[in-house]
Write a protein that holds these residues in place. Sequence first.
Motif: not given
Length: 405
Positions: A103-106, A127-130
């Motif tokens: 959760a909430y990884n860049l 998350v920020g990407d895939d």
Amino acid sequence: TADAPITFTSALTPEELAASPRGNWGGLIILGNAPISTTGGVNFVEGVTGQPYGGSDAADDSGVMRYVRVWHGGRSIGQDNEINGITLAGVGNGTTVDHCEVAYNLDDGFEMFGGTVDLTYCSVIDVGDDAFDTDEGYQGRGQFLYVHRAADSDKAHEMDSKTNSNFDSQPRSHPQFSNVTVMGGGAAGNSQDGLRLREGTGGDFRNYIIMDVADDAIRNDANGSELVTQDLASTTGLYPDYLYVSPNTLMYGIGNQLFSDFDDSGDSWVAVVADPGLMDSADGIDVTPVSGGPAYDMVDAVSDWHTTVNYKGAFGATNWLDGWSYLSGSFVEQASNEICGTIDTDTTFDAATDWLLTCQTFVQSGVTVTFEAGTTVKSLSDDGTGLAPALVFSQGSTIMAEGTA
């Protein structure tokens, strides 16, 4: 366990994390000895110097991860090199990855660089990407996978295969995923494609629910010689050199094309377009599909490894995330019995059942409707056509709703 999950997260305070939830530490990196497509069969993991992965043991065992949560990571651990929440590089299928969440990884949630590791009951949140990224000949299986995308998240899947510009390099990536739910961006949707399949990847994708995607639901291009098809019978004997997407894939709230590119044949591809009854709004998140709805119709058969269930998507009536996921405080329960339409006979709604009002419902003249003490009736905020559900007692009808404190 669900009651005592293992959590890897940032040391920042809750207030600091609320202000900047992504990229506050690195992540979890597992390096194994399973096959990858890189020339020579060995590669070095991104962001860390001198750490190899890859080998010849498809059944390699790197251990067990069960009820593991990786939150707030993705900070760069090398020059211009953010790290995934959980990196599985050359990891074999002797490894257990079950009930794990990023959760909430860049950067990405789970990224598999080759290997054969299998995933069950895994979730990726905002998350920020895939969410699930595969490359380098990944040939694992997955079932019961959930993706919740923020408005600025990237794709639910980004799946590649090529090595040194060779779109037919071997082993060819061939994830076999079933029962996946992709929700994205709330009512406004998410501007990225839902699934991005490219660069020679094979794969087998069944029992998906894809919703709230403002762009294309599934996009495929940059193919090698793999067969790209919705005809399962045509794939017999071709593993891993085919890419199959079930025509029973359930889609809803897609802003652009259901299928994009596919060697310009995407217009002829089909999916089931219907509302599975999931919710992602300010009122909360409901991941369980409406009982008896389209998620329970035309369910694909699965392989012997996968578990046979009677629904599409990651969830049936049970929300396996509740109690341990980052989203737990956001979940709303969905009632198992719907109220909608016309009530023209005397009816009692009992307290032992959860009831869900899904549309404007009219009690006819001469009809008595009784609610037992302690009964709860929950309602959707919209009936799908813009009207708010309401319970209307017409002239001459009777309501008997005698509760207690």
